[in-house]
Design an enzyme around this catalytic site. Structure first.
Site, PDB file in Angstrom:
ATOM      1  N   LYS A  13       3.167  -2.102  11.638  1.00 36.19           N
ATOM      2  CA  LYS A  13       3.155  -3.556  11.380  1.00 36.19           C
ATOM      3  C   LYS A  13       4.574  -4.111  11.296  1.00 36.19           C
ATOM      4  O   LYS A  13       4.894  -5.111  11.922  1.00 36.19           O
ATOM      5  CB  LYS A  13       2.426  -3.864  10.053  1.00 36.19           C
ATOM      6  N   ARG A  88      -3.836  -8.074   1.629  1.00 34.40           N
ATOM      7  CA  ARG A  88      -4.242  -6.676   1.588  1.00 34.40           C
ATOM      8  C   ARG A  88      -5.563  -6.518   0.855  1.00 34.40           C
ATOM      9  O   ARG A  88      -6.067  -5.395   0.759  1.00 34.40           O
ATOM     10  CB  ARG A  88      -3.182  -5.875   0.846  1.00 34.40           C
ATOM     11  N   ARG A 127       9.426   8.570   8.915  1.00 36.21           N
ATOM     12  CA  ARG A 127       9.968   7.206   8.752  1.00 36.21           C
ATOM     13  C   ARG A 127      11.209   7.239   7.876  1.00 36.21           C
ATOM     14  O   ARG A 127      11.244   7.927   6.866  1.00 36.21           O
ATOM     15  CB  ARG A 127       8.913   6.286   8.120  1.00 36.21           C
ATOM     16  N   ARG A 160      11.415   6.833   1.952  1.00 35.77           N
ATOM     17  CA  ARG A 160      10.870   6.110   0.797  1.00 35.77           C
ATOM     18  C   ARG A 160      10.048   7.050  -0.073  1.00 35.77           C
ATOM     19  O   ARG A 160       9.309   7.862   0.453  1.00 35.77           O
ATOM     20  CB  ARG A 160       9.965   4.965   1.287  1.00 35.77           C
ATOM     21  N   ARG A 171      -2.367   6.003  -0.488  1.00 35.99           N
ATOM     22  CA  ARG A 171      -2.251   4.681   0.140  1.00 35.99           C
ATOM     23  C   ARG A 171      -3.305   4.493   1.220  1.00 35.99           C
ATOM     24  O   ARG A 171      -3.824   3.392   1.418  1.00 35.99           O
ATOM     25  CB  ARG A 171      -0.837   4.489   0.709  1.00 35.99           C
TER      26      ARG A 171
HETATM   27  P1  ADP Z   1       4.054  -0.270   8.745  1.00 30.92           P
HETATM   28  O1  ADP Z   1       4.903  -1.495   8.559  1.00 30.92           O
HETATM   29  O2  ADP Z   1       2.704  -0.585   9.319  1.00 30.92           O
HETATM   30  O3  ADP Z   1       3.961   0.547   7.505  1.00 30.92           O
HETATM   31  P2  ADP Z   1       6.256   0.752  10.400  1.00 30.92           P
HETATM   32  O4  ADP Z   1       6.487  -0.335  11.384  1.00 30.92           O
HETATM   33  O5  ADP Z   1       7.245   0.912   9.307  1.00 30.92           O
HETATM   34  O6  ADP Z   1       4.752   0.671   9.820  1.00 30.92           O
HETATM   35  O7  ADP Z   1       6.125   2.129  11.211  1.00 30.92           O
HETATM   36  C1  ADP Z   1       5.903   3.373  10.524  1.00 30.92           C
HETATM   37  C2  ADP Z   1       6.756   4.480  11.172  1.00 30.92           C
HETATM   38  O8  ADP Z   1       6.248   4.778  12.481  1.00 30.92           O
HETATM   39  C3  ADP Z   1       8.222   4.095  11.365  1.00 30.92           C
HETATM   40  O9  ADP Z   1       9.011   5.244  11.209  1.00 30.92           O
HETATM   41  C4  ADP Z   1       8.283   3.598  12.809  1.00 30.92           C
HETATM   42  O10 ADP Z   1       9.571   3.772  13.381  1.00 30.92           O
HETATM   43  C5  ADP Z   1       7.220   4.463  13.484  1.00 30.92           C
HETATM   44  N1  ADP Z   1       6.471   3.767  14.554  1.00 30.92           N
HETATM   45  C6  ADP Z   1       6.110   2.460  14.621  1.00 30.92           C
HETATM   46  N2  ADP Z   1       5.416   2.189  15.751  1.00 30.92           N
HETATM   47  C7  ADP Z   1       5.314   3.383  16.413  1.00 30.92           C
HETATM   48  C8  ADP Z   1       4.712   3.767  17.670  1.00 30.92           C
HETATM   49  N3  ADP Z   1       4.058   2.897  18.441  1.00 30.92           N
HETATM   50  N4  ADP Z   1       4.834   5.074  18.007  1.00 30.92           N
HETATM   51  C9  ADP Z   1       5.480   5.979  17.221  1.00 30.92           C
HETATM   52  N5  ADP Z   1       6.081   5.671  16.047  1.00 30.92           N
HETATM   53  C10 ADP Z   1       5.993   4.392  15.650  1.00 30.92           C
HETATM   54  P1  ADP Z   2       3.657  -0.254   4.512  1.00 32.98           P
HETATM   55  O1  ADP Z   2       4.448  -1.139   5.430  1.00 32.98           O
HETATM   56  O2  ADP Z   2       3.985   1.166   4.717  1.00 32.98           O
HETATM   57  O3  ADP Z   2       2.176  -0.500   4.576  1.00 32.98           O
HETATM   58  P2  ADP Z   2       4.594  -1.989   2.474  1.00 32.98           P
HETATM   59  O4  ADP Z   2       6.061  -2.002   2.532  1.00 32.98           O
HETATM   60  O5  ADP Z   2       3.856  -3.098   3.122  1.00 32.98           O
HETATM   61  O6  ADP Z   2       4.105  -0.595   3.052  1.00 32.98           O
HETATM   62  O7  ADP Z   2       4.083  -1.896   0.988  1.00 32.98           O
HETATM   63  C1  ADP Z   2       4.582  -0.939   0.071  1.00 32.98           C
HETATM   64  C2  ADP Z   2       3.839  -1.071  -1.256  1.00 32.98           C
HETATM   65  O8  ADP Z   2       4.070  -2.383  -1.797  1.00 32.98           O
HETATM   66  C3  ADP Z   2       2.323  -0.963  -1.155  1.00 32.98           C
HETATM   67  O9  ADP Z   2       1.880   0.381  -1.188  1.00 32.98           O
HETATM   68  C4  ADP Z   2       1.889  -1.755  -2.399  1.00 32.98           C
HETATM   69  O10 ADP Z   2       2.076  -0.983  -3.592  1.00 32.98           O
HETATM   70  C5  ADP Z   2       2.907  -2.889  -2.435  1.00 32.98           C
HETATM   71  N1  ADP Z   2       2.419  -4.084  -1.718  1.00 32.98           N
HETATM   72  C6  ADP Z   2       2.973  -4.651  -0.605  1.00 32.98           C
HETATM   73  N2  ADP Z   2       2.272  -5.740  -0.222  1.00 32.98           N
HETATM   74  C7  ADP Z   2       1.246  -5.866  -1.098  1.00 32.98           C
HETATM   75  C8  ADP Z   2       0.159  -6.777  -1.234  1.00 32.98           C
HETATM   76  N3  ADP Z   2      -0.035  -7.784  -0.367  1.00 32.98           N
HETATM   77  N4  ADP Z   2      -0.704  -6.585  -2.269  1.00 32.98           N
HETATM   78  C9  ADP Z   2      -0.544  -5.590  -3.160  1.00 32.98           C
HETATM   79  N5  ADP Z   2       0.446  -4.692  -3.076  1.00 32.98           N
HETATM   80  C10 ADP Z   2       1.349  -4.810  -2.067  1.00 32.98           C
END
Ligand code: ADP
Ligand code: ADP
Ligand code: ZN
Length: 214
Positions: A13, A88, A127, A160, A171
């Site tokens: 995302k 979420r 990541r 992280r 999660r």
């Molecule tokens: P989210 O915001 O949904 O948690 P991220 O954008 O941070 O996810 O992506 C999670 C991890 O996967 C990061 O290390 C990112 O560089 C990697 N990643 C994102 N998109 C892809 C993809 N299409 N293929 C492989 N790795 C990816």
């Molecule tokens: P990812 O991109 O890997 O899904 P985020 O950076 O979006 O992770 O979120 C990290 C953490 O921050 C989540 O596991 C949750 O604890 C908190 N968080 C982020 N956004 C929300 C939300 N909209 N509602 C509740 N908790 C949130």
């Protein structure tokens, strides 16, 4: 254009939201980034959020909803925005809908990036996040030019705490219980679009551009 990014933790995302934001010239609003900035700056909100984030749990709705509703009313959101990590839960989606209804607006696209759980566990271990600017990389799929140094700001990268496998499992459970129901919520509102998130980052991006017509 108002876009919501849906998908499991690690689905991509943030990666895609940043690219869409650059391409469309609209702000990328990540609630995770907002909480991490608050933790870094030692705010009261940060301290509250951290206790939940460390466990892989969601921060309570009442700490999230007002924050986002205020943020999207700021001047830079006039032409739209991308919400990454919000909503979420169903109550969060309802709070957003109520705030938008009040000003005669609605979400244009809810983009669900689909990646199976097994895939996610591997992805998260690789990541890396920048301590300075929050940029994210992957040790194999999106490496930095110099190992462990952010391409954007030159600060160091970390794994992280909540990306360790035990926490990722919690999660994912939270995602299936609380966030996946949003897929039906936005399907009913006829704004849901699904993208295969196991494809390359470039292919996922081009699929999204096609959906939003950018
Ligand atoms: P989210 O915001 O949904 O948690 P991220 O954008 O941070 O996810 O992506 C999670 C991890 O996967 C990061 O290390 C990112 O560089 C990697 N990643 C994102 N998109 C892809 C993809 N299409 N293929 C492989 N790795 C990816
Ligand atoms: P990812 O991109 O890997 O899904 P985020 O950076 O979006 O992770 O979120 C990290 C953490 O921050 C989540 O596991 C949750 O604890 C908190 N968080 C982020 N956004 C929300 C939300 N909209 N509602 C509740 N908790 C949130
Ligand atoms: Zn950086």
């Amino acid at each position: 254009m108002k876009i919501i990014m849906l998908g499991a933790p690690g689905a991509g995302k943030g990666t895609q939201a940043k690219r869409i934001a650059d391409k469309c010239g609209i702000p990328h609003i990540s609630t995770g980034d907002i909480f991490r900035a608050n933790i870094k700056n030692g705010t009261e909100l940060g301290a509250k959020a951290k206790s939940y984030m460390d466990k892989g749990a969601l921060v309570p709705d009442e700490l999230v909803c007002d924050l986002v509703v205020d943020r999207i009313q700021q001047k830079d959101c006039e032409n739209g925005y991308i919400l990454d990590g919000f909503p979420r839960t169903i109550p969060q989606a309802e709070a957003l809908e109520a705030a938008l209804n009040a000003i005669g607006q609605k979400v244009d696209f809810a983009i669900d990036i689909e990646v199976p759980d097994d895939n996610i566990i591997n992805r998260m271990a690789g990541r890396r996040a920048c301590v300075g600017c929050g940029a994210t990389y992957h040790i194999l799929f999106n490496p930095t030019k110099v190992e462990n140094v952010c391409d954007v700001c030159g600060e160091k990268l970390i794994l992280r705490d909540d990306d360790k496998p035990e926490t990722v499992k919690s999660r994912l459970t939270v995602y299936h219980d609380q966030t996946q129901p949003l897929i039906d919520f936005y399907t009913e509102r006829k704004v849901l679009a699904e993208v295969d998130g196991t494809q390359s980052m470039d292919k996922v991006f081009s699929d999204i551009l096609e959906i939003i017509g950018a």
